[in-house]
Design a protein around this motif. Structure first.
Motif, short mmCIF file in Angstrom:
data_model
loop_
_atom_site.label_atom_id
_atom_site.label_comp_id
_atom_site.label_asym_id
_atom_site.label_seq_id
_atom_site.Cartn_x
_atom_site.Cartn_y
_atom_site.Cartn_z
N ASP A 146 -10.18 3.71 -11.47
CA ASP A 146 -8.84 3.66 -10.87
C ASP A 146 -7.74 4.00 -11.89
N GLU A 180 0.80 6.66 7.44
CA GLU A 180 0.88 6.39 6.00
C GLU A 180 2.31 6.49 5.49
N ASN A 235 0.87 -1.18 0.00
CA ASN A 235 0.00 0.00 0.00
C ASN A 235 0.90 1.22 0.00
N HIS A 291 0.37 5.92 0.26
CA HIS A 291 -0.52 7.07 0.18
C HIS A 291 -0.28 7.79 -1.14
N GLN A 292 -1.30 8.48 -1.62
CA GLN A 292 -1.20 9.16 -2.92
C GLN A 292 -0.44 10.48 -2.85
N GLU A 329 -10.48 1.77 1.64
CA GLU A 329 -9.80 2.24 0.43
C GLU A 329 -10.84 2.52 -0.65
N SER A 330 -10.79 3.72 -1.23
CA SER A 330 -11.83 4.10 -2.19
C SER A 330 -11.27 4.17 -3.61
N ARG A 349 -9.73 -2.40 0.61
CA ARG A 349 -11.00 -1.78 0.22
C ARG A 349 -12.09 -2.10 1.25
N ALA A 365 -9.46 7.45 -4.15
CA ALA A 365 -8.06 7.48 -3.72
C ALA A 365 -7.19 6.70 -4.70
N GLU A 404 -5.89 8.37 -7.70
CA GLU A 404 -4.68 9.19 -7.48
C GLU A 404 -3.45 8.31 -7.21
N LYS A 405 -3.67 7.18 -6.54
CA LYS A 405 -2.52 6.35 -6.16
C LYS A 405 -1.85 5.71 -7.37
#
Ligand code: PGA
Length: 254
Positions: free
Chosen positions: A153, A80, A68, A70-71, A107-108, A102, A111, A114-115
């Motif tokens: 995504d 993060e 994982n 962060h963006q 987790e959306s 998710r 997001a 952007e990630k």
């Protein structure tokens, strides 16, 4: 697997293995995969083991991925980790949007939109996970779910970089359950995901690698990996032991 797409087998350890346990694993794995020519191999490890695993795999064919990120490049986001923090360690890539993130951690798709480009921009290979629940499959909503996830995504990924993304199709009902998708279900869903990418860019659709994930084991890997639109596997439970993970890597060579 189709010619031109290099098979990619990644082990997702989830929240397993201390650094000491990770070192034990990697000393068992590397001799077993040293001759796995033509297959990309990665282990996706907890943040705490990233540095040690990068050091222990240098010069080998195993790549090291995070699970994982962060963006944002930095900021007030307690707990993060940013893309730059991963690339500083020479991490190769990052799993994004795993169903556990998710479903359990909110987790959306917003997001993830952007990630995925943030990972590419930083030089990380993103493995974007998508997949339906059992209720969604039973309700005939599989394609709608996959379409929403893939299209949202990947929306901000520059077209010329789309093919660098790896997508893992993981039906949620098959994760950690021992209930693997049938070859027909895996092929149908992976082909559908490929068609969605092709709908954005035809060349990227042909080139993008799509993994199947969900109860992949040594005894079912060969059949799944032979499917036309399945270019590899994202392996959870069976990636925790060197012998079983190496057997799945070996199945990808066939
Ligand atoms: P599993 O997990 O192989 O244990 O089903 C797969 C995953 O969550 O990526």
């Amino acid at each position: 697997m189709s010619q031109g797409r290099i098979p990619f087998v990644a082990g997702n350890w989830k929240m397993h293995k201390t650094v000491a346990e990770a070192e034990m694993f990697i000393s068992g794995l590397l001799p077993r995969v040293s001759s796995a020519d033509g297959v990309d191999v990665a282990i996706c490890v907890p943040f705490t083991a990233l540095g040690a695993m990068v050091d222990s795999t240098r010069g080998s064919r195993a790549q090291v991925f995070a699970q994982n990120m962060h963006q944002a490049p930095s900021g007030a986001f307690t707990g993060e980790v940013s893309a730059a923090m991963l690339t500083e360690l020479d991490v190769h890539g990052v799993v994004l949007g795993h169903s556990e993130r998710r479903e359990l951690f909110g987790e959306s798709d917003a997001a993830l939109a952007e990630k995925v480009p943030a990972a590419l921009e930083a030089g990380l290979i993103p493995i974007l996970c998508v997949g339906e629940t059992e209720a969604e499959r039973d309700g005939g909503e599989t394609e709608a779910k996959l379409r929403r996830q893939v299209e949202t995504d990947l929306a901000e990924v520059p077209r010329e970089r789309l093919a660098e993304v790896v997508i893992a199709y993981e039906p949620i009902w098959a994760i950690g359950t021992g209930k693997v998708a049938t070859p027909e279900q895996a092929q149908e869903a992976c082909a559908f995901v490929r068609s969605l990418v092709a709908g954005i860019d035809a060349d990227a659709g042909a080139a993008i690698r799509i993994q199947y994930g969900g109860s992949v084991k040594p005894d079912n890997a060969a059949e799944l990996l032979a499917l036309e639109d399945v270019d590899g596997a994202l392996v959870g439970g069976a990636s925790l032991e060197p012998a079983s993970f190496a057997a799945i890597v070996e199945a990808a060579r066939a």
